[in-house]
Design a protein around this motif. Structure first.
Motif, mmCIF file in Angstrom:
data_model
loop_
_atom_site.group_PDB
_atom_site.id
_atom_site.type_symbol
_atom_site.label_atom_id
_atom_site.label_comp_id
_atom_site.label_asym_id
_atom_site.label_seq_id
_atom_site.Cartn_x
_atom_site.Cartn_y
_atom_site.Cartn_z
ATOM 1 N N GLY A 1 47.540 39.588 16.816
ATOM 2 C CA GLY A 1 47.463 38.411 15.967
ATOM 3 C C GLY A 1 48.588 38.360 14.957
ATOM 4 N N THR A 2 49.092 39.527 14.551
ATOM 5 C CA THR A 2 50.199 39.568 13.589
ATOM 6 C C THR A 2 51.452 38.976 14.198
ATOM 7 O OG1 THR A 2 49.238 41.588 12.659
ATOM 8 C CG2 THR A 2 51.476 41.044 11.999
ATOM 9 N N ASP A 3 51.686 39.244 15.482
ATOM 10 C CA ASP A 3 52.843 38.654 16.165
ATOM 11 C C ASP A 3 52.710 37.130 16.200
ATOM 12 O OD1 ASP A 3 54.420 41.043 17.719
ATOM 13 O OD2 ASP A 3 52.296 41.472 17.557
ATOM 14 N N ARG A 4 51.515 36.651 16.464
ATOM 15 C CA ARG A 4 51.270 35.197 16.479
ATOM 16 C C ARG A 4 51.508 34.615 15.081
ATOM 17 N NH1 ARG A 4 49.071 33.252 20.549
ATOM 18 N NH2 ARG A 4 47.901 35.149 21.001
ATOM 19 N N LEU A 5 51.070 35.368 14.082
ATOM 20 C CA LEU A 5 51.259 34.962 12.689
ATOM 21 C C LEU A 5 52.746 34.844 12.359
ATOM 22 C CD1 LEU A 5 48.835 34.754 10.559
ATOM 23 C CD2 LEU A 5 49.837 36.789 9.545
ATOM 24 N N ALA A 6 53.515 35.828 12.786
ATOM 25 C CA ALA A 6 54.943 35.841 12.474
ATOM 26 C C ALA A 6 55.672 34.674 13.130
ATOM 27 C CB ALA A 6 55.553 37.171 12.913
ATOM 28 N N GLU A 7 55.255 34.297 14.344
ATOM 29 C CA GLU A 7 55.892 33.153 15.000
ATOM 30 C C GLU A 7 55.737 31.890 14.164
ATOM 31 O OE1 GLU A 7 55.513 30.309 18.968
ATOM 32 O OE2 GLU A 7 54.560 32.281 19.006
ATOM 33 N N VAL A 8 54.547 31.680 13.615
ATOM 34 C CA VAL A 8 54.326 30.511 12.774
ATOM 35 C C VAL A 8 55.063 30.653 11.450
ATOM 36 C CG1 VAL A 8 52.577 29.160 11.545
ATOM 37 C CG2 VAL A 8 52.106 30.015 13.848
ATOM 38 N N ALA A 9 55.058 31.861 10.879
ATOM 39 C CA ALA A 9 55.701 32.088 9.582
ATOM 40 C C ALA A 9 57.194 31.788 9.615
ATOM 41 C CB ALA A 9 55.466 33.524 9.125
ATOM 42 N N GLU A 10 57.809 31.961 10.775
ATOM 43 C CA GLU A 10 59.239 31.673 10.899
ATOM 44 C C GLU A 10 59.554 30.205 10.633
ATOM 45 O OE1 GLU A 10 60.472 32.972 14.717
ATOM 46 O OE2 GLU A 10 60.703 35.082 14.137
ATOM 47 N N THR A 11 58.562 29.328 10.829
ATOM 48 C CA THR A 11 58.772 27.897 10.636
ATOM 49 C C THR A 11 58.431 27.435 9.219
ATOM 50 O OG1 THR A 11 56.514 27.211 11.262
ATOM 51 C CG2 THR A 11 58.095 27.577 13.045
ATOM 52 N N LEU A 12 57.959 28.355 8.388
ATOM 53 C CA LEU A 12 57.499 28.011 7.042
ATOM 54 C C LEU A 12 58.473 28.479 5.984
ATOM 55 C CD1 LEU A 12 53.781 29.231 7.464
ATOM 56 C CD2 LEU A 12 54.673 26.918 7.869
#
Length: 273
Positions: free
Chosen positions: A78-89
Protein backbone atom coordinates in the motif's frame (compact mmCIF):
# COMPACT_ATOMS: atom_id res chain seq x y z
CA UNK A 1 5.92 22.62 -1.64
CA UNK A 2 3.00 23.61 0.57
CA UNK A 3 2.44 22.68 4.20
CA UNK A 4 -1.04 21.30 3.65
CA UNK A 5 -2.04 17.76 4.55
CA UNK A 6 -3.45 15.15 2.18
CA UNK A 7 -4.85 11.88 3.45
CA UNK A 8 -4.62 8.97 1.03
CA UNK A 9 -6.72 5.85 1.51
CA UNK A 10 -5.26 2.82 -0.33
CA UNK A 11 -8.09 0.51 -1.39
CA UNK A 12 -7.62 -2.51 -3.63
CA UNK A 13 -10.34 -4.86 -4.77
CA UNK A 14 -8.40 -8.12 -4.63
CA UNK A 15 -8.04 -9.71 -1.21
CA UNK A 16 -7.30 -13.35 -0.43
CA UNK A 17 -9.58 -13.45 2.61
CA UNK A 18 -12.19 -10.93 1.52
CA UNK A 19 -12.39 -10.02 -2.20
CA UNK A 20 -14.14 -6.72 -2.88
CA UNK A 21 -13.78 -5.65 0.73
CA UNK A 22 -13.87 -1.84 0.18
CA UNK A 23 -17.30 -2.16 -1.46
CA UNK A 24 -18.79 -4.39 1.24
CA UNK A 25 -21.89 -2.76 2.72
CA UNK A 26 -22.10 -1.50 6.29
CA UNK A 27 -25.47 -0.08 7.26
CA UNK A 28 -26.30 0.27 3.58
CA UNK A 29 -23.13 2.13 2.60
CA UNK A 30 -19.88 0.76 1.16
CA UNK A 31 -17.09 0.45 3.73
CA UNK A 32 -14.85 2.82 1.80
CA UNK A 33 -17.47 5.55 2.21
CA UNK A 34 -17.44 5.15 5.98
CA UNK A 35 -13.64 5.44 6.01
CA UNK A 36 -13.69 8.45 3.68
CA UNK A 37 -16.24 10.23 5.85
CA UNK A 38 -14.20 9.74 9.01
CA UNK A 39 -10.98 10.93 7.37
CA UNK A 40 -12.66 13.99 5.87
CA UNK A 41 -13.90 14.93 9.35
CA UNK A 42 -10.34 15.31 10.67
CA UNK A 43 -9.65 18.98 11.35
CA UNK A 44 -6.03 18.86 10.16
CA UNK A 45 -6.71 17.12 6.84
CA UNK A 46 -7.05 19.42 3.82
CA UNK A 47 -7.72 16.82 1.14
CA UNK A 48 -8.76 13.16 0.95
CA UNK A 49 -7.93 10.86 -1.98
CA UNK A 50 -8.69 7.18 -2.41
CA UNK A 51 -5.90 5.35 -4.24
CA UNK A 52 -7.24 2.25 -5.96
CA UNK A 53 -6.36 -0.23 -8.69
CA UNK A 54 -9.97 -1.02 -9.52
CA UNK A 55 -12.45 0.87 -11.68
CA UNK A 56 -15.38 -0.26 -9.51
CA UNK A 57 -13.91 1.34 -6.40
CA UNK A 58 -13.04 4.47 -8.36
CA UNK A 59 -16.62 4.84 -9.58
CA UNK A 60 -18.02 4.11 -6.12
CA UNK A 61 -15.96 6.87 -4.51
CA UNK A 62 -16.78 9.35 -7.23
CA UNK A 63 -20.43 8.35 -6.90
CA UNK A 64 -20.65 9.53 -3.30
CA UNK A 65 -18.77 12.74 -4.13
CA UNK A 66 -15.29 11.67 -3.04
CA UNK A 67 -11.99 12.00 -4.87
CA UNK A 68 -10.19 8.91 -6.18
CA UNK A 69 -7.22 8.13 -8.39
CA UNK A 70 -6.59 4.97 -10.39
CA UNK A 71 -3.13 3.51 -9.75
CA UNK A 72 -1.06 0.70 -11.16
CA UNK A 73 -2.13 -2.85 -10.30
CA UNK A 74 1.34 -4.25 -9.63
CA UNK A 75 2.24 -2.38 -6.43
CA UNK A 76 3.65 -4.83 -3.84
CA UNK A 77 2.46 -2.73 -0.87
CA UNK A 78 0.00 0.00 0.00
CA UNK A 79 2.94 2.34 0.60
CA UNK A 80 4.00 1.97 -3.03
CA UNK A 81 0.45 2.83 -4.11
CA UNK A 82 0.56 5.80 -1.75
CA UNK A 83 3.82 7.05 -3.23
CA UNK A 84 2.44 6.91 -6.78
CA UNK A 85 -0.35 9.28 -5.79
CA UNK A 86 1.96 11.46 -3.68
CA UNK A 87 4.11 12.15 -6.74
CA UNK A 88 1.16 14.07 -8.22
CA UNK A 89 0.60 16.19 -5.10
CA UNK A 90 2.28 19.25 -3.64
CA UNK A 91 1.30 18.51 -0.03
CA UNK A 92 4.06 18.60 2.56
CA UNK A 93 2.47 15.87 4.68
CA UNK A 94 0.83 12.65 3.48
CA UNK A 95 -1.37 10.55 5.76
CA UNK A 96 -1.92 6.85 5.10
CA UNK A 97 -5.30 5.62 6.38
CA UNK A 98 -6.22 2.05 5.52
CA UNK A 99 -9.42 1.52 3.55
CA UNK A 100 -10.59 -1.29 5.86
CA UNK A 101 -10.85 0.88 9.00
CA UNK A 102 -14.50 2.02 9.02
CA UNK A 103 -14.35 2.72 12.77
CA UNK A 104 -11.30 4.97 12.60
CA UNK A 105 -11.91 8.17 14.55
CA UNK A 106 -11.13 11.57 13.04
CA UNK A 107 -9.49 12.54 16.35
CA UNK A 108 -6.95 9.75 15.90
CA UNK A 109 -5.92 11.14 12.53
CA UNK A 110 -5.41 14.59 14.02
CA UNK A 111 -3.37 13.11 16.88
CA UNK A 112 -1.01 11.47 14.40
CA UNK A 113 -0.64 14.62 12.28
CA UNK A 114 -0.13 17.22 15.03
CA UNK A 115 3.45 16.25 16.03
CA UNK A 116 4.70 16.65 12.44
CA UNK A 117 3.05 20.06 12.14
CA UNK A 118 4.61 21.19 15.41
CA UNK A 119 8.09 19.71 14.90
CA UNK A 120 9.87 19.98 11.55
CA UNK A 121 12.46 17.38 12.54
CA UNK A 122 9.93 14.53 12.71
CA UNK A 123 10.03 12.70 9.37
CA UNK A 124 7.37 10.08 10.02
CA UNK A 125 4.66 9.48 12.59
CA UNK A 126 2.19 6.84 13.70
CA UNK A 127 -0.13 5.97 16.61
CA UNK A 128 -0.27 3.60 19.56
CA UNK A 129 -2.88 2.80 22.19
CA UNK A 130 -2.33 1.15 25.54
CA UNK A 131 -2.65 -2.59 25.31
CA UNK A 132 -4.81 -4.01 28.10
CA UNK A 133 -5.90 -7.44 26.84
CA UNK A 134 -3.56 -10.40 27.54
CA UNK A 135 -4.85 -12.27 24.49
CA UNK A 136 -3.80 -9.36 22.28
CA UNK A 137 -0.43 -9.16 24.04
CA UNK A 138 0.38 -12.72 23.03
CA UNK A 139 -1.24 -12.61 19.58
CA UNK A 140 1.16 -12.37 16.60
CA UNK A 141 -1.63 -10.60 14.72
CA UNK A 142 -1.46 -7.65 17.14
CA UNK A 143 1.66 -5.55 16.55
CA UNK A 144 3.33 -4.13 19.62
CA UNK A 145 5.59 -1.08 19.72
CA UNK A 146 8.25 -0.04 22.23
CA UNK A 147 9.01 3.69 22.49
CA UNK A 148 11.86 5.71 23.95
CA UNK A 149 11.33 8.41 26.59
CA UNK A 150 10.75 11.04 23.91
CA UNK A 151 8.04 9.00 22.19
CA UNK A 152 10.05 7.67 19.25
CA UNK A 153 9.77 4.03 18.20
CA UNK A 154 12.53 1.70 19.33
CA UNK A 155 11.02 -1.45 17.81
CA UNK A 156 7.85 -2.99 16.43
CA UNK A 157 7.15 -6.69 16.86
CA UNK A 158 4.50 -9.36 16.62
CA UNK A 159 6.02 -10.85 19.77
CA UNK A 160 4.90 -9.80 23.29
CA UNK A 161 7.19 -6.85 24.01
CA UNK A 162 8.33 -5.48 26.37
CA UNK A 163 8.38 -8.64 28.45
CA UNK A 164 7.47 -8.15 32.15
CA UNK A 165 10.11 -10.49 33.57
CA UNK A 166 9.00 -10.32 37.21
CA UNK A 167 5.33 -11.00 36.53
CA UNK A 168 3.77 -14.43 36.43
CA UNK A 169 1.63 -15.08 33.39
CA UNK A 170 -1.54 -15.37 35.50
CA UNK A 171 -0.85 -11.90 36.97
CA UNK A 172 -0.70 -10.27 33.57
CA UNK A 173 -4.45 -9.64 33.18
CA UNK A 174 -4.52 -7.43 36.29
CA UNK A 175 -1.19 -5.69 35.76
CA UNK A 176 -1.17 -5.12 32.00
CA UNK A 177 -3.22 -1.86 32.04
CA UNK A 178 -0.58 -0.27 34.31
CA UNK A 179 2.41 -1.35 32.22
CA UNK A 180 4.07 0.55 29.39
CA UNK A 181 2.76 -1.85 26.76
CA UNK A 182 1.45 -0.36 23.51
CA UNK A 183 -0.36 -1.80 20.54
CA UNK A 184 0.50 -0.22 17.23
CA UNK A 185 -2.26 1.34 15.15
CA UNK A 186 -1.40 1.21 11.44
CA UNK A 187 -1.97 4.84 10.56
CA UNK A 188 1.06 6.73 9.21
CA UNK A 189 2.03 10.32 8.48
CA UNK A 190 4.98 10.99 6.17
CA UNK A 191 6.94 13.96 4.97
CA UNK A 192 6.33 13.77 1.24
CA UNK A 193 10.04 13.54 0.44
CA UNK A 194 10.44 10.55 2.74
CA UNK A 195 7.41 8.80 1.28
CA UNK A 196 8.72 9.16 -2.27
CA UNK A 197 12.02 7.57 -1.21
CA UNK A 198 10.44 4.76 0.81
CA UNK A 199 9.46 2.36 -2.02
CA UNK A 200 12.95 2.67 -3.50
CA UNK A 201 14.57 1.28 -0.37
CA UNK A 202 15.12 -2.50 -0.45
CA UNK A 203 13.51 -4.65 2.22
CA UNK A 204 15.58 -4.88 5.39
CA UNK A 205 16.42 -8.00 7.45
CA UNK A 206 14.09 -7.28 10.38
CA UNK A 207 11.29 -6.25 8.03
CA UNK A 208 11.59 -9.59 6.25
CA UNK A 209 11.70 -11.48 9.54
CA UNK A 210 8.67 -9.84 11.20
CA UNK A 211 6.83 -8.96 7.95
CA UNK A 212 6.38 -5.41 9.25
CA UNK A 213 7.07 -2.76 6.65
CA UNK A 214 7.63 0.03 9.20
CA UNK A 215 10.81 -1.71 10.37
CA UNK A 216 12.36 -0.67 7.06
CA UNK A 217 12.27 2.92 8.30
CA UNK A 218 13.75 2.08 11.70
CA UNK A 219 16.55 -0.02 10.21
CA UNK A 220 17.50 2.88 7.98
CA UNK A 221 17.68 5.28 10.92
CA UNK A 222 14.39 7.14 10.39
CA UNK A 223 13.10 8.57 13.68
CA UNK A 224 9.50 7.47 13.76
CA UNK A 225 7.38 9.34 16.31
CA UNK A 226 4.61 7.34 18.00
CA UNK A 227 1.79 9.54 19.28
CA UNK A 228 -0.42 8.23 22.05
CA UNK A 229 -4.14 7.94 21.51
CA UNK A 230 -6.99 7.14 23.86
CA UNK A 231 -8.82 5.53 20.95
CA UNK A 232 -8.29 2.19 19.30
CA UNK A 233 -9.45 0.79 15.98
CA UNK A 234 -9.42 -2.64 14.40
CA UNK A 235 -9.58 -3.27 10.68
CA UNK A 236 -11.92 -5.51 8.71
CA UNK A 237 -9.98 -8.49 7.37
CA UNK A 238 -12.74 -11.08 7.01
CA UNK A 239 -16.53 -11.25 6.53
CA UNK A 240 -16.76 -12.15 10.22
CA UNK A 241 -15.03 -8.86 11.08
CA UNK A 242 -17.56 -7.04 8.91
CA UNK A 243 -20.45 -8.60 10.84
CA UNK A 244 -18.88 -7.52 14.12
CA UNK A 245 -18.43 -3.94 12.92
CA UNK A 246 -22.04 -3.90 11.69
CA UNK A 247 -23.19 -4.79 15.20
CA UNK A 248 -20.98 -2.12 16.74
CA UNK A 249 -22.37 0.51 14.42
CA UNK A 250 -25.92 -0.58 15.22
CA UNK A 251 -25.29 -0.32 18.95
CA UNK A 252 -23.23 2.76 19.64
CA UNK A 253 -23.07 1.87 23.31
CA UNK A 254 -20.64 -0.85 22.35
CA UNK A 255 -18.06 1.79 21.45
CA UNK A 256 -18.30 3.62 24.75
CA UNK A 257 -16.08 3.65 27.81
CA UNK A 258 -17.86 0.55 29.07
CA UNK A 259 -15.65 -1.72 26.94
CA UNK A 260 -11.97 -2.33 27.30
CA UNK A 261 -9.62 -2.03 24.39
CA UNK A 262 -8.91 -5.55 23.27
CA UNK A 263 -12.25 -6.97 24.43
CA UNK A 264 -13.20 -9.44 21.64
CA UNK A 265 -16.74 -8.07 21.74
CA UNK A 266 -15.65 -4.47 21.24
CA UNK A 267 -13.48 -4.54 18.14
CA UNK A 268 -14.19 -0.94 17.26
CA UNK A 269 -12.88 2.46 18.14
CA UNK A 270 -13.23 2.64 21.87
CA UNK A 271 -12.12 5.30 24.28
CA UNK A 272 -10.08 4.61 27.39
CA UNK A 273 -11.81 5.28 30.69
Amino acid sequence: MTNNVTAIIPARFSSTRFPGKPLALLQGLPMIQHVYRQVAAAELVDRVVVATDDQRILECVQGFGGEAMLTREDHPTGTDRLAEVAETLDSGLIVNVQGDEPLIQSQMIDQAIRPLLDHDDIEMGTLAARLTCPEDFFSPNVVKVVRDLAGYALYFSRAPIPWPRDLKKEELADQLPQLAVWRHIGLYVYRRTLLLDYPRWPETPLEQLERLEQLRALERGVRLYVAETEWDSHGVDTPADLERVEKLMSNKKNVSVQHRIGDPMSRGAVRHP
